[in-house]
Design a protein around this motif. Sequence first.
Motif, PDB file in Angstrom:
ATOM      1  N   GLU A   1      15.939 -17.270  -6.187  1.00 18.35           N
ATOM      2  CA  GLU A   1      16.174 -15.993  -5.598  1.00 18.35           C
ATOM      3  C   GLU A   1      15.834 -15.886  -4.123  1.00 18.35           C
ATOM      4  O   GLU A   1      15.045 -16.783  -3.553  1.00 18.35           O
ATOM      5  CB  GLU A   1      15.661 -14.875  -6.425  1.00 18.35           C
ATOM      6  CG  GLU A   1      15.894 -14.929  -7.892  1.00 18.35           C
ATOM      7  CD  GLU A   1      15.926 -13.514  -8.707  1.00 18.35           C
ATOM      8  OE1 GLU A   1      16.356 -12.629  -7.897  1.00 18.35           O
ATOM      9  OE2 GLU A   1      15.302 -13.641  -9.920  1.00 18.35           O
TER      10      GLU A   1
ATOM     11  N   PHE B   1      17.897 -22.616 -16.886  1.00 19.17           N
ATOM     12  CA  PHE B   1      18.124 -23.948 -17.334  1.00 19.17           C
ATOM     13  C   PHE B   1      19.347 -24.769 -17.030  1.00 19.17           C
ATOM     14  O   PHE B   1      19.508 -25.968 -16.635  1.00 19.17           O
ATOM     15  CB  PHE B   1      18.293 -23.909 -19.116  1.00 19.17           C
ATOM     16  CG  PHE B   1      17.148 -23.459 -19.811  1.00 19.17           C
ATOM     17  CD1 PHE B   1      16.005 -24.058 -20.058  1.00 19.17           C
ATOM     18  CD2 PHE B   1      17.171 -22.173 -20.424  1.00 19.17           C
ATOM     19  CE1 PHE B   1      14.899 -23.516 -20.813  1.00 19.17           C
ATOM     20  CE2 PHE B   1      16.204 -21.474 -21.002  1.00 19.17           C
ATOM     21  CZ  PHE B   1      15.157 -22.504 -21.268  1.00 19.17           C
ATOM     22  N   ALA B   2      20.174 -23.670 -16.356  1.00 17.85           N
ATOM     23  CA  ALA B   2      21.550 -24.400 -15.770  1.00 17.85           C
ATOM     24  C   ALA B   2      21.152 -25.192 -14.587  1.00 17.85           C
ATOM     25  O   ALA B   2      20.730 -24.896 -13.688  1.00 17.85           O
ATOM     26  CB  ALA B   2      22.443 -22.993 -15.783  1.00 17.85           C
ATOM     27  N   PRO B   3      21.761 -26.202 -14.360  1.00 18.97           N
ATOM     28  CA  PRO B   3      21.683 -27.196 -13.312  1.00 18.97           C
ATOM     29  C   PRO B   3      22.511 -26.640 -12.083  1.00 18.97           C
ATOM     30  O   PRO B   3      22.393 -26.998 -10.853  1.00 18.97           O
ATOM     31  CB  PRO B   3      22.251 -28.609 -13.629  1.00 18.97           C
ATOM     32  CG  PRO B   3      23.291 -28.327 -14.575  1.00 18.97           C
ATOM     33  CD  PRO B   3      22.552 -27.104 -15.457  1.00 18.97           C
ATOM     34  N   ASP B   4      23.500 -25.704 -12.362  1.00 17.72           N
ATOM     35  CA  ASP B   4      24.393 -25.118 -11.422  1.00 17.72           C
ATOM     36  C   ASP B   4      23.823 -23.469 -11.437  1.00 17.72           C
ATOM     37  O   ASP B   4      24.842 -22.810 -10.780  1.00 17.72           O
ATOM     38  CB  ASP B   4      25.642 -25.451 -11.438  1.00 17.72           C
ATOM     39  CG  ASP B   4      26.201 -24.899 -12.966  1.00 17.72           C
ATOM     40  OD1 ASP B   4      25.431 -24.221 -13.677  1.00 17.72           O
ATOM     41  OD2 ASP B   4      27.367 -24.782 -13.244  1.00 17.72           O
ATOM     42  N   PHE B   5      22.870 -23.462 -11.439  1.00 17.84           N
ATOM     43  CA  PHE B   5      22.414 -21.945 -11.180  1.00 17.84           C
ATOM     44  C   PHE B   5      22.591 -21.578  -9.866  1.00 17.84           C
ATOM     45  O   PHE B   5      22.154 -22.183  -8.899  1.00 17.84           O
ATOM     46  CB  PHE B   5      20.846 -21.648 -11.681  1.00 17.84           C
ATOM     47  CG  PHE B   5      20.494 -20.249 -11.573  1.00 17.84           C
ATOM     48  CD1 PHE B   5      20.750 -19.254 -12.388  1.00 17.84           C
ATOM     49  CD2 PHE B   5      19.681 -19.714 -10.450  1.00 17.84           C
ATOM     50  CE1 PHE B   5      20.313 -18.006 -12.591  1.00 17.84           C
ATOM     51  CE2 PHE B   5      19.241 -18.517 -10.050  1.00 17.84           C
ATOM     52  CZ  PHE B   5      19.635 -17.662 -11.368  1.00 17.84           C
TER      53      PHE B   5
ATOM     54  N   ILE C   1      20.235 -16.098  -6.596  1.00 15.48           N
ATOM     55  CA  ILE C   1      20.365 -14.531  -6.433  1.00 15.48           C
ATOM     56  C   ILE C   1      20.012 -14.309  -5.056  1.00 15.48           C
ATOM     57  O   ILE C   1      19.051 -14.693  -4.513  1.00 15.48           O
ATOM     58  CB  ILE C   1      19.818 -13.823  -7.349  1.00 15.48           C
ATOM     59  CG1 ILE C   1      19.885 -14.375  -8.801  1.00 15.48           C
ATOM     60  CG2 ILE C   1      20.149 -12.231  -7.115  1.00 15.48           C
ATOM     61  CD1 ILE C   1      21.535 -14.448  -9.495  1.00 15.48           C
TER      62      ILE C   1
ATOM     63  N   HIS D   1      19.787 -28.900 -20.870  1.00 11.85           N
ATOM     64  CA  HIS D   1      19.351 -28.063 -22.113  1.00 11.85           C
ATOM     65  C   HIS D   1      20.348 -28.192 -23.002  1.00 11.85           C
ATOM     66  O   HIS D   1      21.562 -28.403 -22.810  1.00 11.85           O
ATOM     67  CB  HIS D   1      19.237 -26.651 -21.460  1.00 11.85           C
ATOM     68  CG  HIS D   1      20.563 -25.806 -20.907  1.00 11.85           C
ATOM     69  ND1 HIS D   1      21.401 -25.236 -21.766  1.00 11.85           N
ATOM     70  CD2 HIS D   1      21.217 -26.064 -19.571  1.00 11.85           C
ATOM     71  CE1 HIS D   1      22.371 -24.761 -21.044  1.00 11.85           C
ATOM     72  NE2 HIS D   1      22.233 -25.165 -19.602  1.00 11.85           N
TER      73      HIS D   1
ATOM     74  N   ARG E   1      24.170 -29.793 -22.386  1.00 11.42           N
ATOM     75  CA  ARG E   1      24.642 -29.564 -21.038  1.00 11.42           C
ATOM     76  C   ARG E   1      24.059 -30.887 -20.310  1.00 11.42           C
ATOM     77  O   ARG E   1      22.674 -30.663 -20.224  1.00 11.42           O
ATOM     78  CB  ARG E   1      24.585 -28.405 -20.480  1.00 11.42           C
ATOM     79  CG  ARG E   1      25.435 -28.155 -19.255  1.00 11.42           C
ATOM     80  CD  ARG E   1      25.211 -26.840 -18.554  1.00 11.42           C
ATOM     81  NE  ARG E   1      26.161 -26.867 -17.690  1.00 11.42           N
ATOM     82  CZ  ARG E   1      26.353 -25.907 -16.260  1.00 11.42           C
ATOM     83  NH1 ARG E   1      25.330 -24.977 -16.561  1.00 11.42           N
ATOM     84  NH2 ARG E   1      26.858 -26.353 -15.407  1.00 11.42           N
TER      85      ARG E   1
ATOM     86  N   ILE F   1      22.895 -32.626 -16.239  1.00 11.65           N
ATOM     87  CA  ILE F   1      22.692 -32.000 -15.163  1.00 11.65           C
ATOM     88  C   ILE F   1      23.611 -32.178 -14.020  1.00 11.65           C
ATOM     89  O   ILE F   1      23.533 -31.599 -13.036  1.00 11.65           O
ATOM     90  CB  ILE F   1      21.084 -32.542 -14.802  1.00 11.65           C
ATOM     91  CG1 ILE F   1      21.190 -34.073 -14.593  1.00 11.65           C
ATOM     92  CG2 ILE F   1      20.098 -31.993 -15.755  1.00 11.65           C
ATOM     93  CD1 ILE F   1      20.037 -34.507 -13.719  1.00 11.65           C
TER      94      ILE F   1
ATOM     95  N   TYR G   1      29.502 -31.044 -18.996  1.00 14.04           N
ATOM     96  CA  TYR G   1      28.795 -30.626 -17.603  1.00 14.04           C
ATOM     97  C   TYR G   1      29.339 -29.106 -17.104  1.00 14.04           C
ATOM     98  O   TYR G   1      28.468 -28.414 -16.865  1.00 14.04           O
ATOM     99  CB  TYR G   1      28.855 -31.834 -16.409  1.00 14.04           C
ATOM    100  CG  TYR G   1      28.365 -30.757 -15.179  1.00 14.04           C
ATOM    101  CD1 TYR G   1      26.954 -30.605 -14.760  1.00 14.04           C
ATOM    102  CD2 TYR G   1      29.303 -30.587 -14.254  1.00 14.04           C
ATOM    103  CE1 TYR G   1      26.516 -30.197 -13.741  1.00 14.04           C
ATOM    104  CE2 TYR G   1      28.715 -29.922 -12.929  1.00 14.04           C
ATOM    105  CZ  TYR G   1      27.327 -29.460 -12.850  1.00 14.04           C
ATOM    106  OH  TYR G   1      26.918 -28.884 -11.772  1.00 14.04           O
TER     107      TYR G   1
ATOM    108  N   LYS H   1      30.415 -19.438 -16.032  1.00 10.95           N
ATOM    109  CA  LYS H   1      29.571 -18.235 -16.146  1.00 10.95           C
ATOM    110  C   LYS H   1      29.950 -17.230 -16.670  1.00 10.95           C
ATOM    111  O   LYS H   1      31.299 -16.677 -16.426  1.00 10.95           O
ATOM    112  CB  LYS H   1      28.843 -18.271 -14.477  1.00 10.95           C
ATOM    113  CG  LYS H   1      28.498 -19.452 -13.956  1.00 10.95           C
ATOM    114  CD  LYS H   1      27.070 -19.129 -13.284  1.00 10.95           C
ATOM    115  CE  LYS H   1      26.238 -20.455 -12.608  1.00 10.95           C
ATOM    116  NZ  LYS H   1      26.647 -21.489 -14.115  1.00 10.95           N
TER     117      LYS H   1
END
Lengths: 335, 335, 335, 335
Positions: free
Chosen positions: C183, C282-286, C289, D13, D76, D78, D124, D128
């Motif tokens: 963030e 956990f998401a690698p593509d977070f 924010i 994850h 999933r 990475i 992968y 969202k």
Amino acid sequence: MDAPQEPIRDIAHLGHVELLTPRPEQSLWYFRDLLGMEVAHREGQSVYLRGWGDYAASTLKLTEAKHAGVGHIAWRAISPQAMERRAAAIERTGLGIGWSNGDFGHGKCYRFRDPDGHLMEVYYEEQKYEPPENLRSALRNQPQKFTGRGVGVRRSDHLALLCRDVAGNRAFVEQTLGCQLREQVRFDNGTKEIGSWLSTTAMHHEIAYVVDRKGLSGRLHHFSLWVDNRDDVLRAADLFTENGIFIEAGPSKHNNSQAFYLYSYEPGGNRIEVYTAGFFVFAPDFQPIVWDEKTRGGGVYWGAALPESFMNYATPDLPETSAQAGGNLPVIDPR
Amino acid sequence: MDAPQEPIRDIAHLGHVELLTPRPEQSLWYFRDLLGMEVAHREGQSVYLRGWGDYAASTLKLTEAKHAGVGHIAWRAISPQAMERRAAAIERTGLGIGWSNGDFGHGKCYRFRDPDGHLMEVYYEEQKYEPPENLRSALRNQPQKFTGRGVGVRRSDHLALLCRDVAGNRAFVEQTLGCQLREQVRFDNGTKEIGSWLSTTAMHHEIAYVVDRKGLSGRLHHFSLWVDNRDDVLRAADLFTENGIFIEAGPSKHNNSQAFYLYSYEPGGNRIEVYTAGFFVFAPDFQPIVWDEKTRGGGVYWGAALPESFMNYATPDLPETSAQAGGNLPVIDPR
Amino acid sequence: MDAPQEPIRDIAHLGHVELLTPRPEQSLWYFRDLLGMEVAHREGQSVYLRGWGDYAASTLKLTEAKHAGVGHIAWRAISPQAMERRAAAIERTGLGIGWSNGDFGHGKCYRFRDPDGHLMEVYYEEQKYEPPENLRSALRNQPQKFTGRGVGVRRSDHLALLCRDVAGNRAFVEQTLGCQLREQVRFDNGTKEIGSWLSTTAMHHEIAYVVDRKGLSGRLHHFSLWVDNRDDVLRAADLFTENGIFIEAGPSKHNNSQAFYLYSYEPGGNRIEVYTAGFFVFAPDFQPIVWDEKTRGGGVYWGAALPESFMNYATPDLPETSAQAGGNLPVIDPR
Amino acid sequence: MDAPQEPIRDIAHLGHVELLTPRPEQSLWYFRDLLGMEVAHREGQSVYLRGWGDYAASTLKLTEAKHAGVGHIAWRAISPQAMERRAAAIERTGLGIGWSNGDFGHGKCYRFRDPDGHLMEVYYEEQKYEPPENLRSALRNQPQKFTGRGVGVRRSDHLALLCRDVAGNRAFVEQTLGCQLREQVRFDNGTKEIGSWLSTTAMHHEIAYVVDRKGLSGRLHHFSLWVDNRDDVLRAADLFTENGIFIEAGPSKHNNSQAFYLYSYEPGGNRIEVYTAGFFVFAPDFQPIVWDEKTRGGGVYWGAALPESFMNYATPDLPETSAQAGGNLPVIDPR
């Protein structure tokens, strides 16, 4: 006959409260969908609500009115004889109104006003809640199924009233209803009674009188609903934030009462507290706690000081000048 | 004089309890270091304990004795007159013992036995707790600083007694003390009273009578301490497991009372409950809940059924044959 | 070699932190007696502390120094090779200091400074905690017995640093340590990076960089300790109030991270957060924010807005003019 | 290329799980109305669900089928490269099925079976969650508004599978997916692997393999959903009891993982866990905990021992003889 030095124990508990709202649909959404109360009955301009753990048929009557505020406040006597004794004691003060045939959920009652003009009543007969099939609990000692909707308030708890003269109103409920004083705020070396918290049960308080800074009369500071766990108060904070409900203060812990609280304004404008914990008073000789300017602090044990609006806002939210114009009593009672 | 149809409201609350222990040091460790109680006083073979939120000087007297069990059970009257009225009512039953000069923390009291032989007393004058400097709270309405040691029980709450004749003992405390019946278990089409839960306050129960399966008299089923939050009950489970204290049942939720509980045995052998929540009873016409073989289930709302030991074990833990030998009353009272 | 588009996953987690205190005895009392941490080791002017759930021998080194602040910040690599790779990457930035033989609880490490001057290190070998007999848990997967003392913090969690240039320091830990941005607060239409929160694990953040309003460098905003339950945060508020510890903000809920928090100042002056919940990533593509002036609000989801001191106070608490005098780096590192 | 001694960190994850149910409407009521999940999508015989805190569009696919059980389990990666690496590694084991074009919520994936026959996939690209207007949160870092309906599970957490050969399946996910072993139960002096718990994240476990006492293959022991607070687990117990959902075990605390749990059977027959807390593993050299007959006890830290059904019941709930008839694989995959 009661010996003079023995406490009056004629009132069992605060029975139910009527709130007035100029936005009945939105207020109902708040109490039913967010707080998780159930509608027990509808009649005229009123909806009768209940927490899932209330044993009475209804403990909150929500009535459409021009202004927000409190409609009436009902005390339950421990017996028919106790009701008669209280009615007689009130009548002697000159503030009695007279007997009424009751309302949904309770039998005949004696109506009166406190010195500040708030409408009150004493009753004994009460209708127990009989749940419809879909709201029957798996547990035979629970009046209703826990539905898991919203905050899930368990029951109506207490209310706080503003008034012009705290000492006078406090003494009135002590002497006529047997309310026990629990805590007080006194300023100016104890000479000015700013607020008093009283109860007829082991709960910390059922009613509070706090001075009305605007000099108006008959106003409501807040009405409070009980949840079982502090997590439920935090849950309420999440739900209010997500649904655009104004949170005025908390979640935090009061110094007075030690309770964990959250204050919000329901859409009709009334301040509503979600409340739990606090200490119980069992001792018959409990010495009321007195706070002064210094010890009171911001009114909190921890958490942010209570904001200015907490001291100033109440319902009905009338201009100060209306005090000079003869008071606001006609607004309070919609009938 | 009380009108026959009006409830007796002379008892304010269960005041304090004396537990007996054959292992006083280890019992003290349990109550002080694990449960977080404070030592208020020591005298003779007794240590006087208190929860941080108890307003009285002491609510639990722990006395060295040959066997575990309950020493005596003290009820506080609402006034000196109320104490006299109760003493007179008890005397009429023939179970009175007489007046005593009191003990640490309270003034004169009237001593008696319930029909099953448990030693009880009624008193009015009580010493309020005056904390030493290091235990003074930052909050003037708290009797003591919250220390954060161990479980942190707030106050003594209630106790459950075993007896030969539940109906007789239940009727005795109803008629002499004004205890209000809250819930019952009745088997055999309602003809056999297995257990009864009663209270003089808004708390669900202060005393319970449950049938003694061994046919002994004067025994203790459990003594219960209040915590404010369910998390504190879970905290107790962690601490008991880490310290080798036997957990008999819970953390779980009772059907009767709806309370959240954990039962353990303190090192002296007495069953101790850490307890919170449960419903309050304010209604003067509350109808006692009756459970039978079927509705009672395992005694729980959820969580594992109560184990066999819960039905059989009590203190003193004497062999069944001692019942034939004339009862165990001398063991109960160490003086 | 890492493919450019794949994340660096060489750092396992934030390993331990050294805090400096001018009042070592009082600081120790705060961390041990109030927060409930254990002393694992003492050496020189340092005490090595741990939460009951920390698997490492120590996660907090408390060192006597002239001024409060952060001593050093240690990152644990996932393997010896990963440590070497990170050391090489850091060396290329010109901010490397060199290899050190380690300290109590860990083996050799590579030391460096972030662009703002905070002292950091990367290490791999770590000593697991071996509890003494009296601290052995009943549960074989717990490193230590839960003692029930004070707040009972479980483990060291994260820290927030002030700096002159948030963007530069943020990019440095992204590129050399593989920290993932979670963030950000950006003002002035996104052109001014006010604060950034990053992590190498699934926890929301392990490190934050926030702009130093005084223009100083090397300062600490806060260090944070994890508890398992929100009730533990409320427990901390009670204990801090009862023990005269200044509570700056909370208990409340952050908007950024959604965590439940309480900020206090330990007696040495460092701001300490008791912290729980928050969301995991956990998401690698977070997608990080981004908050701006408007969306950030008071920095809270609910509860009072963060006070001015929260924006201004940090340790060491030096006058603004010291920034012109060449910075405060010598103060930060006591060796 | 990964150095042999370095861990594989290619899986981000556990992504999502498909459950099969012979009673789709009642199962949907359980997950949506009681657990409080949202329906994100419907397609064919499937409903795609999500917890309010899931960042992915859906994490639980509920598909009508003749028997209950697990449809497929998705991991999933990475990065796209990591997905390719894992597919290649799996292909080398001979258990690969091949590439698929994906499903609602995610892109292409490589499908395979574990040695016991459970259908799995690696992917992968993930969609969202984009909430509709009425489910948009007030907090920009929350994927969805918290609705306050029912239990309010935050996200899908983990699952446990039964299998014939724990060691073989455990080694398979270690070697092909890089799952890290966290805890094990080994009987007969360590020679018989009864159960293993593994994870690819800091969460205690994402997958467990436990021996199938009936000798069947491809079965599901339980699927687990995360709540933020232990109070939410207790809330689930209330709601399940009030709605006739069978509670098999808990609320209680596991020894393995230290998590707080509640097991129920959803109407389709699958065992579902409501779950929180537990310890996190950050250390790259965490030593797996091994339990044996004696240390395992009843599988709990406190609370009642896990019942026999917990050891024997799984979905599909087929007779033991079906093992001899060639296994139950065709039942597991409905397509």
